[in-house]
Design a protein around this motif. Structure first.
Motif, PDB file in Angstrom:
ATOM      1  N   PRO A 290     -16.951   4.070 -13.241  1.00  0.00           N
ATOM      2  CA  PRO A 290     -16.497   4.651 -14.514  1.00  0.00           C
ATOM      3  C   PRO A 290     -16.157   6.142 -14.407  1.00  0.00           C
ATOM      4  O   PRO A 290     -15.121   6.580 -14.928  1.00  0.00           O
ATOM      5  N   GLN A 291     -16.972   6.917 -13.700  1.00  0.00           N
ATOM      6  CA  GLN A 291     -16.684   8.344 -13.548  1.00  0.00           C
ATOM      7  C   GLN A 291     -15.463   8.573 -12.663  1.00  0.00           C
ATOM      8  O   GLN A 291     -14.641   9.444 -12.945  1.00  0.00           O
ATOM      9  N   LEU A 292     -15.332   7.791 -11.594  1.00  0.00           N
ATOM     10  CA  LEU A 292     -14.171   7.926 -10.719  1.00  0.00           C
ATOM     11  C   LEU A 292     -12.880   7.622 -11.474  1.00  0.00           C
ATOM     12  O   LEU A 292     -11.878   8.325 -11.313  1.00  0.00           O
TER      13      LEU A 292
ATOM     14  N   SER B 114     -16.028  12.914  -3.984  1.00  0.00           N
ATOM     15  CA  SER B 114     -15.256  13.975  -3.346  1.00  0.00           C
ATOM     16  C   SER B 114     -14.050  13.399  -2.596  1.00  0.00           C
ATOM     17  O   SER B 114     -12.943  13.939  -2.685  1.00  0.00           O
ATOM     18  N   GLU B 115     -14.254  12.316  -1.856  1.00  0.00           N
ATOM     19  CA  GLU B 115     -13.163  11.691  -1.103  1.00  0.00           C
ATOM     20  C   GLU B 115     -12.074  11.164  -2.041  1.00  0.00           C
ATOM     21  O   GLU B 115     -10.880  11.331  -1.777  1.00  0.00           O
ATOM     22  N   VAL B 116     -12.478  10.529  -3.127  1.00  0.00           N
ATOM     23  CA  VAL B 116     -11.514   9.991  -4.092  1.00  0.00           C
ATOM     24  C   VAL B 116     -10.713  11.114  -4.726  1.00  0.00           C
ATOM     25  O   VAL B 116      -9.475  11.052  -4.808  1.00  0.00           O
ATOM     26  N   LYS B 117     -11.378  12.146  -5.174  1.00  0.00           N
ATOM     27  CA  LYS B 117     -10.686  13.261  -5.823  1.00  0.00           C
ATOM     28  C   LYS B 117      -9.751  13.977  -4.845  1.00  0.00           C
ATOM     29  O   LYS B 117      -8.625  14.328  -5.207  1.00  0.00           O
ATOM     30  N   LYS B 118     -10.195  14.175  -3.613  1.00  0.00           N
ATOM     31  CA  LYS B 118      -9.379  14.843  -2.600  1.00  0.00           C
ATOM     32  C   LYS B 118      -8.110  14.021  -2.317  1.00  0.00           C
ATOM     33  O   LYS B 118      -7.006  14.567  -2.251  1.00  0.00           O
ATOM     34  N   PHE B 119      -8.261  12.709  -2.166  1.00  0.00           N
ATOM     35  CA  PHE B 119      -7.125  11.824  -1.887  1.00  0.00           C
ATOM     36  C   PHE B 119      -6.171  11.788  -3.076  1.00  0.00           C
ATOM     37  O   PHE B 119      -4.960  11.957  -2.918  1.00  0.00           O
ATOM     38  N   ASP B 120      -6.717  11.605  -4.255  1.00  0.00           N
ATOM     39  CA  ASP B 120      -5.870  11.497  -5.445  1.00  0.00           C
ATOM     40  C   ASP B 120      -5.115  12.799  -5.713  1.00  0.00           C
ATOM     41  O   ASP B 120      -3.974  12.773  -6.191  1.00  0.00           O
ATOM     42  N   LYS B 121      -5.719  13.911  -5.391  1.00  0.00           N
ATOM     43  CA  LYS B 121      -5.117  15.223  -5.655  1.00  0.00           C
ATOM     44  C   LYS B 121      -3.799  15.419  -4.899  1.00  0.00           C
ATOM     45  O   LYS B 121      -2.896  16.104  -5.389  1.00  0.00           O
TER      46      LYS B 121
ATOM     47  N   VAL C  86       0.860  -1.179   0.000  1.00  0.00           N
ATOM     48  CA  VAL C  86       0.000   0.000   0.000  1.00  0.00           C
ATOM     49  C   VAL C  86       0.899   1.233   0.000  1.00  0.00           C
ATOM     50  O   VAL C  86       1.589   1.516   0.982  1.00  0.00           O
ATOM     51  N   ALA C  87       0.907   1.950  -1.118  1.00  0.00           N
ATOM     52  CA  ALA C  87       1.784   3.112  -1.280  1.00  0.00           C
ATOM     53  C   ALA C  87       1.245   4.344  -0.572  1.00  0.00           C
ATOM     54  O   ALA C  87       2.012   5.138  -0.039  1.00  0.00           O
ATOM     55  N   ALA C  88      -0.056   4.525  -0.578  1.00  0.00           N
ATOM     56  CA  ALA C  88      -0.681   5.675   0.071  1.00  0.00           C
ATOM     57  C   ALA C  88      -2.012   5.232   0.675  1.00  0.00           C
ATOM     58  O   ALA C  88      -2.702   4.380   0.118  1.00  0.00           O
ATOM     59  N   LEU C  89      -2.343   5.836   1.791  1.00  0.00           N
ATOM     60  CA  LEU C  89      -3.519   5.417   2.554  1.00  0.00           C
ATOM     61  C   LEU C  89      -4.193   6.619   3.174  1.00  0.00           C
ATOM     62  O   LEU C  89      -3.535   7.530   3.668  1.00  0.00           O
ATOM     63  N   VAL C  90      -5.518   6.600   3.135  1.00  0.00           N
ATOM     64  CA  VAL C  90      -6.312   7.521   3.941  1.00  0.00           C
ATOM     65  C   VAL C  90      -7.318   6.664   4.710  1.00  0.00           C
ATOM     66  O   VAL C  90      -7.894   5.729   4.167  1.00  0.00           O
ATOM     67  N   THR C  91      -7.453   6.958   6.001  1.00  0.00           N
ATOM     68  CA  THR C  91      -8.401   6.255   6.862  1.00  0.00           C
ATOM     69  C   THR C  91      -9.527   7.218   7.207  1.00  0.00           C
ATOM     70  O   THR C  91      -9.279   8.288   7.757  1.00  0.00           O
ATOM     71  N   LEU C  92     -10.755   6.838   6.865  1.00  0.00           N
ATOM     72  CA  LEU C  92     -11.901   7.725   7.074  1.00  0.00           C
ATOM     73  C   LEU C  92     -12.624   7.491   8.401  1.00  0.00           C
ATOM     74  O   LEU C  92     -13.498   8.250   8.780  1.00  0.00           O
TER      75      LEU C  92
END
Length: 164
Positions: free
Chosen positions: A123-125, A93-100, A72-78
């Motif tokens: 598909p949109q993500l 929103s969570e995916v875009k914020k993390f990926d950014k 696991v290269a990067a992780l966010v725990t919600l």
């Protein structure tokens, strides 16, 4: 239930799968094992992870992935404590914020937890972040169909359902 198949480690999950196969005489899987299979479908050994789980369960998931030779290269725990919290996430929103916050990547982003209704958003993500997404329900459906020798190719299921 994703955590019900990773909480005890890879041997735990494999024992569950073997018991289901023995009891039914049919191929079986679990969500966690399906996620591993999906990661390998992409030829990946590295993922990023958005964990909806509290820290203790996230640690169990990380150990499970490590046992499966997945880094696991990067992780966010919600830290969602209840399934309703996972389902109520503003996932896009969570995916875009993390990926950014990450450098450009091509390896998959994993979103475990069957309580998250992600499959229709995939598909949109994937378009938003330009890389594969593996979500719990998507991976379980895809792997279960494969175990039954049913091939479904559709862009509606994201890259996983479009591969090979």
């Amino acid at each position: 239930c994703t955590c019900g198949s990773f909480v005890g480690g890879i041997k735990w999950a494999e024992t569950q799968m073997a018991a289901l196969t023995k009891a039914t005489g049919l191929p079986a899987t679990s969500t966690s094992l399906s996620i591993i299979t999906a990661i390998k479908e992409f030829g990946a050994d590295t993922v990023d992870l958005i964990s909806p789980y509290p820290p203790r369960l996230t640690s169990n998931l990380l150990a499970f992935l490590q046992e499966s030779n997945i880094y696991v290269a990067a992780l966010v725990t919600l830290s969602c404590l209840e399934p309703e919290e996972s389902d109520d996430l503003e996932l896009r929103s969570e995916v875009k914020k993390f990926d950014k916050i990450l450098a450009k990547r091509s390896h998959p982003l994993v979103i475990p937890d069957t309580a998250i209704s992600a499959i229709g958003l995939i598909p949109q993500l994937e378009k938003d972040i330009n890389r594969p997404i593996i979500a719990a329900n998507q991976a379980t459906l895809w792997n279960s169909l494969n175990l039954m020798d049913i091939t479904v190719r559709t862009k509606k299921g994201g890259s996983l359902f479009s591969s090979k």
